[in-house]
Design an enzyme around this catalytic site. Sequence first.
Site, short mmCIF file in Angstrom:
data_model
loop_
_atom_site.label_atom_id
_atom_site.label_comp_id
_atom_site.label_asym_id
_atom_site.label_seq_id
_atom_site.Cartn_x
_atom_site.Cartn_y
_atom_site.Cartn_z
N THR A 199 23.41 66.99 59.57
CA THR A 199 24.58 65.99 60.16
C THR A 199 23.80 64.98 60.80
O THR A 199 23.11 65.05 61.73
CB THR A 199 25.25 66.83 61.39
N LYS B 88 32.11 64.60 58.35
CA LYS B 88 31.60 65.66 58.97
C LYS B 88 31.46 65.20 60.39
O LYS B 88 31.82 65.98 61.51
CB LYS B 88 30.15 65.84 58.67
#
Length: 335
Positions: A129, A204
């Site tokens: 991420t 995300k």
Amino acid sequence: MQNAVAKFVTSRALPGLRRGAYAGRVTHSTRREMSTVAFIGLGNMGRRMAANQVKSGNEVRGYDVVPEAVTAAIADGVTPTGSIAEAVQGADVVVTMVPKGDHAREAYLADGGILASADPKTLLIDSSTIDVQTAQDLHDAASAKGFRFVDAPVSGGISGAEAGTLTFMVGGGAADVAEAAKYIEPMAGNIIPTGGPTSGQAAKICNNMMLFINLQACAEGAVLARKFGLDAKVFHDIAKVSSGNSWALQTWYPVPGVTETAAANREFAATFRTDLALKDVGLALAGAEQVGVDLPAAKLVAGEFEKVIAEGDADLDCSVIIRNIDPTSPGLPQR
């Protein structure tokens, strides 16, 4: 259907994949022949994801800068390597799962890194991420050297990584995303194409921002319910079938003895560290500033995480933010 594991969700057909639910996890006897997977990053998430690649019948070579992480992965059948260059030699696919954008840049762009060491025929999947700009830079650098690259961050936490039920948000060229899905499948419950390069990271970032806002709501609700004299389990049972429900409530409820997977049962030992949670909220705030959007709830949650970190608890689970609301909440570790 209990054994339906992977779903492929898309608004358009992609080469090599069909819409809807797969009938079930493809077994070793029916799936494509064994592949060689290089897994870079064997922390809490990466080690469990790599283990599911081993279970699917793939050869998995692992590398991490933390020797203890590599040692733990060996027990899962991962073959240890001493460098990124050694891990990626001859691999069919490289999966990276590192904490931050700087780590991803180092893994891909450094001398002896992935782009310098892998064969350009190798498919590259980054499940970290990270910020959108770093993801774009990695797409560009990979393309310039002839590699196929997708950004494919995940949701589902450690429990999802262990169970092989993570949701993958996959951004990149349509053909590359379709190819990546074949390798992602052993780790996934859902594989969702999000669009072109960096769209996986964008999805995300938005998702995690919502998660942490929901977690703050869980902490506030849990404290208020206790102060009203409600039994924690009774209130949780009500909320999870009512409008207060969320993934955070079902999985991370910050009161011990209510949800099996909650860090509160283990004195808030981390399933998702507070410093990494702040990092993810920061990605949302930075992106929002770039596009001219104000995110007041995200700012509030970032401030709550900052309080926890300032008090020396960066390595505790992010659900420890309940301490900011009520320092006497059950399950909190002693200072």
